[in-house]
Design a protein around this motif. Sequence first.
Motif, short mmCIF file in Angstrom:
data_model
loop_
_atom_site.label_atom_id
_atom_site.label_comp_id
_atom_site.label_asym_id
_atom_site.label_seq_id
_atom_site.Cartn_x
_atom_site.Cartn_y
_atom_site.Cartn_z
N HIS A 166 -81.49 -15.41 -27.34
CA HIS A 166 -81.38 -14.18 -28.11
C HIS A 166 -80.18 -14.17 -29.05
O HIS A 166 -80.19 -13.48 -30.06
N GLN A 204 -79.13 -16.91 -30.62
CA GLN A 204 -79.44 -17.90 -31.66
C GLN A 204 -80.68 -17.45 -32.43
O GLN A 204 -81.49 -16.69 -31.92
N ASN A 205 -80.81 -17.91 -33.66
CA ASN A 205 -82.03 -17.61 -34.42
C ASN A 205 -82.59 -18.86 -35.10
O ASN A 205 -83.50 -18.75 -35.91
N GLU A 206 -82.04 -20.03 -34.77
CA GLU A 206 -82.55 -21.28 -35.32
C GLU A 206 -82.85 -22.27 -34.20
O GLU A 206 -82.17 -22.28 -33.18
N SER A 233 -86.14 -20.98 -38.39
CA SER A 233 -85.77 -19.71 -37.77
C SER A 233 -86.88 -19.29 -36.82
O SER A 233 -88.04 -19.63 -37.02
N VAL A 256 -88.21 -16.20 -33.63
CA VAL A 256 -88.10 -15.02 -32.80
C VAL A 256 -88.60 -15.45 -31.42
O VAL A 256 -89.65 -16.09 -31.32
N SER A 259 -73.81 -20.16 -32.73
CA SER A 259 -73.94 -18.79 -32.21
C SER A 259 -72.57 -18.33 -31.71
O SER A 259 -71.60 -19.07 -31.76
N LEU A 287 -88.76 -11.10 -37.60
CA LEU A 287 -87.99 -12.24 -38.10
C LEU A 287 -86.92 -11.77 -39.07
O LEU A 287 -85.78 -12.22 -39.02
N ALA A 347 -84.05 -10.47 -37.20
CA ALA A 347 -83.26 -11.52 -36.56
C ALA A 347 -82.34 -12.22 -37.55
O ALA A 347 -81.30 -12.75 -37.16
N LEU A 348 -82.69 -12.18 -38.83
CA LEU A 348 -81.94 -12.94 -39.83
C LEU A 348 -81.11 -12.10 -40.78
O LEU A 348 -80.20 -12.63 -41.42
#
Length: 172
Positions: free
Chosen positions: A26, A28-30, A48, A50, A85, A115, A118-119
């Motif tokens: 959660h 991290q997004n990559e 990227s 989710v 992160s 998404l 998240a970004l």
Amino acid sequence: MSEHPENYEDVTVYGLDDDVEAEMLHAQNECTFIWSNKEGWPVGVIMSYVFLDGKFWLTATSQRARISAVRRDPRVCIVVTSTGSKMARNKTVTYKGTCTIRDDQATKEWFYPALAAALQEDPERRAVFAKFLDSPRRVILEVEPTQRIGYDGGKMGKATAEWMAANGDQSS
């Protein structure tokens, strides 16, 4: 730690705890998304994602080579690390899984905003980003993990330091 690192032949004793894994997924997004090309070679790109309900959700346009490759062979791999992160470094988890390609409107309606959230922190930028994602050839990749390999380098570092303190430098 009861394990002693006289060598690093077996690092499975430094597994990633479930709570740390959940935090990392959660935070991290990559991830690195890996598939096999026509010749059977593994190929990977940073994407990227989710993470929701135990699955990874990613997106690409359908003309990307990875999409035809996944249609040919849905077996894929995802690697997530704590690098970049807010978490401590040296944590990683690798998942083998199967990938389903989705292009239905219902999935797009929840995924694009998720998404974007998240970004993008800014709500205006989120809305613009989600709109840009909604293009005619875009598909969504749903990866369901079937096996995981977790590693916590912090545990290994701690065990090594404890072993060296107890046994001294035995390199000579």
